[in-house]
Design a protein around this motif. Structure first.
Motif, mmCIF file in Angstrom:
data_model
loop_
_atom_site.group_PDB
_atom_site.id
_atom_site.type_symbol
_atom_site.label_atom_id
_atom_site.label_comp_id
_atom_site.label_asym_id
_atom_site.label_seq_id
_atom_site.Cartn_x
_atom_site.Cartn_y
_atom_site.Cartn_z
ATOM 1 N N SER A 1 0.901 -1.094 0.090
ATOM 2 C CA SER A 1 -0.082 -0.399 0.534
ATOM 3 C C SER A 1 0.987 1.428 0.042
ATOM 4 C CB SER A 1 -1.229 0.014 1.109
ATOM 5 O OG SER A 1 -0.181 -0.031 2.460
ATOM 6 N N GLY A 2 0.113 2.666 -0.269
ATOM 7 C CA GLY A 2 1.235 3.166 -0.319
ATOM 8 C C GLY A 2 1.342 4.082 -1.729
ATOM 9 N N ARG A 3 2.905 4.331 -2.447
ATOM 10 C CA ARG A 3 2.796 4.722 -3.282
ATOM 11 C C ARG A 3 2.161 3.352 -4.510
ATOM 12 N NH1 ARG A 3 8.143 8.006 -2.890
ATOM 13 N NH2 ARG A 3 7.520 9.799 -1.197
ATOM 14 N N THR A 4 2.259 3.841 -5.951
ATOM 15 C CA THR A 4 1.630 3.102 -7.045
ATOM 16 C C THR A 4 2.645 2.233 -6.909
ATOM 17 O OG1 THR A 4 0.951 5.055 -8.124
ATOM 18 C CG2 THR A 4 1.195 2.832 -9.802
ATOM 19 N N PHE A 5 1.916 0.489 -7.061
ATOM 20 C CA PHE A 5 2.668 -0.490 -6.803
ATOM 21 C C PHE A 5 3.596 -1.169 -8.181
ATOM 22 C CE2 PHE A 5 3.534 -5.205 -5.063
ATOM 23 C CZ PHE A 5 2.923 -5.971 -6.270
ATOM 24 N N SER A 6 2.890 -0.717 -9.195
ATOM 25 C CA SER A 6 3.273 -0.907 -11.069
ATOM 26 C C SER A 6 4.150 -0.696 -10.598
ATOM 27 C CB SER A 6 2.158 -1.457 -11.328
ATOM 28 O OG SER A 6 1.740 0.110 -11.790
ATOM 29 N N ASN A 7 5.082 1.027 -10.012
ATOM 30 C CA ASN A 7 6.249 1.288 -10.817
ATOM 31 C C ASN A 7 7.179 1.109 -9.851
ATOM 32 O OD1 ASN A 7 4.399 3.442 -11.891
ATOM 33 N ND2 ASN A 7 4.726 4.849 -9.879
ATOM 34 N N TYR A 8 6.990 -0.592 -8.769
ATOM 35 C CA TYR A 8 7.927 -0.763 -7.936
ATOM 36 C C TYR A 8 8.650 -1.968 -7.657
ATOM 37 C CZ TYR A 8 7.868 3.277 -5.052
ATOM 38 O OH TYR A 8 7.335 4.105 -4.582
ATOM 39 N N ALA A 9 10.161 -2.416 -8.801
ATOM 40 C CA ALA A 9 10.451 -4.173 -8.787
ATOM 41 C C ALA A 9 10.300 -4.684 -7.814
ATOM 42 C CB ALA A 9 11.624 -4.504 -9.675
ATOM 43 N N ALA B 1 14.442 -14.365 -4.998
ATOM 44 C CA ALA B 1 13.605 -13.869 -5.977
ATOM 45 C C ALA B 1 13.568 -12.717 -6.226
ATOM 46 C CB ALA B 1 12.492 -14.304 -5.986
ATOM 47 N N ARG B 2 13.131 -12.014 -7.647
ATOM 48 C CA ARG B 2 12.968 -10.559 -8.258
ATOM 49 C C ARG B 2 12.085 -10.930 -9.240
ATOM 50 N NH1 ARG B 2 14.327 -6.498 -11.650
ATOM 51 N NH2 ARG B 2 14.460 -4.845 -11.012
ATOM 52 N N VAL B 3 11.210 -9.751 -9.209
ATOM 53 C CA VAL B 3 9.726 -9.727 -10.686
ATOM 54 C C VAL B 3 9.921 -8.356 -10.632
ATOM 55 C CG1 VAL B 3 7.768 -9.524 -8.762
ATOM 56 C CG2 VAL B 3 7.684 -9.757 -10.996
ATOM 57 N N SER B 4 9.659 -8.051 -12.074
ATOM 58 C CA SER B 4 10.108 -6.725 -13.104
ATOM 59 C C SER B 4 8.841 -6.074 -12.158
ATOM 60 C CB SER B 4 10.269 -6.578 -14.410
ATOM 61 O OG SER B 4 9.230 -6.972 -14.948
ATOM 62 N N ARG B 5 8.875 -4.765 -12.667
ATOM 63 C CA ARG B 5 7.497 -4.308 -12.334
ATOM 64 C C ARG B 5 6.109 -4.607 -13.162
ATOM 65 N NH1 ARG B 5 9.605 1.824 -14.109
ATOM 66 N NH2 ARG B 5 10.347 0.362 -15.481
ATOM 67 N N SER B 6 6.429 -5.206 -14.228
ATOM 68 C CA SER B 6 5.560 -5.844 -15.316
ATOM 69 C C SER B 6 5.150 -7.062 -14.608
ATOM 70 C CB SER B 6 5.688 -5.936 -16.245
ATOM 71 O OG SER B 6 6.335 -6.104 -17.037
ATOM 72 N N GLY B 7 6.399 -7.928 -14.122
ATOM 73 C CA GLY B 7 5.737 -9.615 -13.602
ATOM 74 C C GLY B 7 6.681 -10.604 -14.753
ATOM 75 N N THR B 8 6.798 -9.119 -15.837
ATOM 76 C CA THR B 8 7.112 -10.288 -17.337
ATOM 77 C C THR B 8 8.649 -11.267 -16.913
ATOM 78 O OG1 THR B 8 7.993 -8.486 -18.219
ATOM 79 C CG2 THR B 8 5.494 -9.225 -18.466
ATOM 80 N N THR B 9 9.646 -9.908 -16.377
ATOM 81 C CA THR B 9 10.871 -10.836 -15.701
ATOM 82 C C THR B 9 11.095 -10.981 -14.155
ATOM 83 O OG1 THR B 9 11.706 -9.024 -17.887
ATOM 84 C CG2 THR B 9 13.009 -9.949 -16.318
ATOM 85 N N THR B 10 11.046 -12.184 -13.836
ATOM 86 C CA THR B 10 11.745 -12.832 -13.334
ATOM 87 C C THR B 10 13.411 -13.833 -12.874
ATOM 88 O OG1 THR B 10 11.297 -14.670 -13.074
ATOM 89 C CG2 THR B 10 9.623 -13.876 -12.425
#
Length: 121
Positions: free
Chosen positions: A25-33, A49-58
């Motif tokens: 919650s807080g700032r725009t979630f999709s702005n953050y990896a 693990a890490r996921v990109s902002r769009s979710g397409t790259t892990t």
């Protein structure tokens, strides 16, 4: 500011599965990896693990590759960590992270409070 709340940890046996969730919650979630790190007793905080902002790259650490899967749902502001074939060495406090620049803990903008995962043999 971004607030992160993890859930889903617990005590399981070796070979079992768990799914961790992290609600943001807080700032725009999709702005953050987003990512997951873990801290075991006597060890340094470790990248999981890490996921990109769009979710397409892990990206997954070698120690969990093939067993753990990170994903995210930007409509629910939530990131997940599906953990299969758990091992005792996976026992740790698992931390959700936002603004994950890479695999180093010092390159994270925000942290959750952590959730304990304990795997018995």
């Amino acid at each position: 500011q971004v607030q992160l709340v993890e859930s889903g940890g617990g005590l399981v046996q070796a070979g079992d599965s768990l799914r961790l969730s992290c609600a943001a919650s807080g700032r725009t979630f999709s702005n953050y990896a987003m990512g997951w790190f873990r801290l075991a007793p006597g060890k340094e905080r470790e990248f999981v693990a890490r996921v990109s902002r769009s979710g397409t790259t892990t990206l997954h650490a070698d120690s969990v590759k093939g067993r753990f899967t990170i994903s995210r749902d930007n409509t629910k502001n939530t990131v997940y960590l599906q953990m299969n074939s758990l091992k005792p060495e996976d026992t740790a406090v698992y931390y959700c992270a936002a603004g994950v620049g890479g695999t180093v803990a010092s390159n994270v903008d925000y942290w959750g409070q952590g959730t304990q995962v304990t795997v018995s043999s």
